[in-house]
Design a protein around this motif. Sequence first.
Motif, PDB file in Angstrom:
ATOM      1  N   GLU A 182       6.021  10.350  -6.411  1.00  0.00           N
ATOM      2  CA  GLU A 182       6.465  11.612  -7.053  1.00  0.00           C
ATOM      3  C   GLU A 182       6.278  12.328  -5.496  1.00  0.00           C
ATOM      4  O   GLU A 182       6.867  14.029  -5.693  1.00  0.00           O
ATOM      5  CB  GLU A 182       4.252  12.274  -7.489  1.00  0.00           C
ATOM      6  N   GLU A 200      -6.167  17.067  -7.406  1.00  0.00           N
ATOM      7  CA  GLU A 200      -5.484  16.068  -7.429  1.00  0.00           C
ATOM      8  C   GLU A 200      -4.740  15.248  -6.281  1.00  0.00           C
ATOM      9  O   GLU A 200      -4.557  15.405  -5.630  1.00  0.00           O
ATOM     10  CB  GLU A 200      -4.529  16.849  -8.568  1.00  0.00           C
ATOM     11  N   THR A 201      -4.365  13.922  -7.484  1.00  0.00           N
ATOM     12  CA  THR A 201      -3.702  13.206  -6.400  1.00  0.00           C
ATOM     13  C   THR A 201      -2.244  12.635  -6.352  1.00  0.00           C
ATOM     14  O   THR A 201      -1.581  12.302  -7.526  1.00  0.00           O
ATOM     15  CB  THR A 201      -4.503  11.740  -6.176  1.00  0.00           C
ATOM     16  N   LEU A 202      -0.682  13.814  -5.269  1.00  0.00           N
ATOM     17  CA  LEU A 202      -0.369  13.045  -5.910  1.00  0.00           C
ATOM     18  C   LEU A 202       1.373  11.312  -5.450  1.00  0.00           C
ATOM     19  O   LEU A 202       0.002  10.758  -4.256  1.00  0.00           O
ATOM     20  CB  LEU A 202       1.342  14.105  -5.013  1.00  0.00           C
ATOM     21  N   SER A 203       1.198  10.536  -5.722  1.00  0.00           N
ATOM     22  CA  SER A 203       1.949   9.276  -5.838  1.00  0.00           C
ATOM     23  C   SER A 203       3.131   9.383  -4.952  1.00  0.00           C
ATOM     24  O   SER A 203       3.811  10.753  -4.617  1.00  0.00           O
ATOM     25  CB  SER A 203       1.923   8.361  -6.527  1.00  0.00           C
ATOM     26  N   TRP A 204       3.892   8.315  -4.461  1.00  0.00           N
ATOM     27  CA  TRP A 204       4.391   7.873  -3.230  1.00  0.00           C
ATOM     28  C   TRP A 204       5.902   8.246  -4.297  1.00  0.00           C
ATOM     29  O   TRP A 204       6.533   9.031  -3.652  1.00  0.00           O
ATOM     30  CB  TRP A 204       4.591   6.959  -2.159  1.00  0.00           C
ATOM     31  N   THR A 258      -3.235  12.719   4.924  1.00  0.00           N
ATOM     32  CA  THR A 258      -3.643  12.898   3.922  1.00  0.00           C
ATOM     33  C   THR A 258      -4.152  13.897   2.514  1.00  0.00           C
ATOM     34  O   THR A 258      -3.782  13.222   1.536  1.00  0.00           O
ATOM     35  CB  THR A 258      -4.677  11.682   4.043  1.00  0.00           C
ATOM     36  N   ARG A 318       0.155  -1.297  -0.183  1.00  0.00           N
ATOM     37  CA  ARG A 318      -0.103  -0.106  -0.203  1.00  0.00           C
ATOM     38  C   ARG A 318       0.705   1.182   0.118  1.00  0.00           C
ATOM     39  O   ARG A 318       1.250   1.532   1.044  1.00  0.00           O
ATOM     40  CB  ARG A 318      -1.237  -0.033   1.392  1.00  0.00           C
ATOM     41  N   GLN A 319       0.830   1.701  -1.012  1.00  0.00           N
ATOM     42  CA  GLN A 319       1.718   3.226  -1.249  1.00  0.00           C
ATOM     43  C   GLN A 319       0.278   4.570  -0.269  1.00  0.00           C
ATOM     44  O   GLN A 319      -0.665   4.320  -0.440  1.00  0.00           O
ATOM     45  CB  GLN A 319       1.659   3.276  -2.560  1.00  0.00           C
ATOM     46  N   TRP A 320       1.576   5.249   0.272  1.00  0.00           N
ATOM     47  CA  TRP A 320       0.905   6.588   0.503  1.00  0.00           C
ATOM     48  C   TRP A 320       0.961   8.170  -0.399  1.00  0.00           C
ATOM     49  O   TRP A 320       1.894   7.861  -0.676  1.00  0.00           O
ATOM     50  CB  TRP A 320       1.485   6.530   1.640  1.00  0.00           C
ATOM     51  N   ASN A 321      -0.598   8.189  -0.273  1.00  0.00           N
ATOM     52  CA  ASN A 321      -0.974   9.173  -1.549  1.00  0.00           C
ATOM     53  C   ASN A 321      -1.119  10.637  -1.245  1.00  0.00           C
ATOM     54  O   ASN A 321      -1.572  10.624   0.431  1.00  0.00           O
ATOM     55  CB  ASN A 321      -1.733   8.551  -2.588  1.00  0.00           C
TER      56      ASN A 321
END
Length: 340
Positions: free
Chosen positions: A81, A75-79, A195, A59-62
């Motif tokens: 990024e 907008e969602t920044l991935s881990w 988050t 599970r990656q934290w976004n």
Amino acid sequence: MIVLNIWKNLALVSLGIAIVCLGGCTKKPTNAQLEVWRKEASDSNAEILADKAKKNPQRQWNLVIQGETANGKSETLSWPELLKLATTDVNTIDANNIVNPNQVFKFQGIPVSTLLKNFGILPGVTEITFVCYDAYQVTVTIQDLLTYPIILALAKDNKPIQRDQGGPIYLIFPYTKYPQLKQKYNEGFWAFYVTHVIFGTEKTQVRVSNRQFNLADLDQLPQVTLNQNVGYRVWWPSSKVKLHGVRVKDVLSLAGIKPQSSVVITGKPEIYRKSSEAIKLASTEIRDCNIILATRWGEDKQPISAKMGGPVTLAIGDDCQSKTKNQRWVTFVEELTPQL
């Protein structure tokens, strides 16, 4: 662990050979045959690990950016990024380190000012609200975010920040270099497991089944006012206040939902999306007492800002039975999910 598993499998293969040899084996396996068995064991182990990874993906934290940004979109920044943006070091004490409060740590993370520049600040927006996994929230002025290196830290002394220490994303204030920040932002502002970052306050959007309602839609419904204490304390007066909004049962009716349905109320924080933590209202509770979606407050009916848990918050009336009154109020309400 992979190497150990390979040799464990190889040992089992070798054990099989030994058992066969006890039954009359006369030739020892050649090096070539051993290499074949070794490869078979390795391939088998790789298949097991791949299958396990498929069933239990990491599970990656976004980090979600929302609110009054330049383009107005979520907008969602991935881990990965986030890691690319985490280029700033801040050497400071940790306000939550009660064991050794004077110890200075090196935090590495993303300056919030970088997010402001990347996503744009609309005229009139003066503050940013940080929302955490457990529904905790703090608000910081944009002026201070542009003045001081306040960061969302991803690492502490070159190591990922553990959950019990505020990670994976921990809001950090540079107390050591700028001690004046302590008076304005005490240790309560050091937010754990962030988050969401909300620019200003979002527009009202509440989903019910396949319907989406904005503030104008909700304003068409009968309006209700509750005069009571708020069920959570962030930025609200400690005394009774007027909360203005619409009954949950009227919102359900607008969406064409049957009155005998119970409802799960979902807010922005991740904890509200966990089935084990879901806020579920029975149909009798919805019918018999004032449970509202509050959109305004006070004598002059001000909008509920993000720093107060808005633009929509679940409010449970004092006229409800004690069991219902003790339900958790939901901040940043986004969705009502009917359940028969």
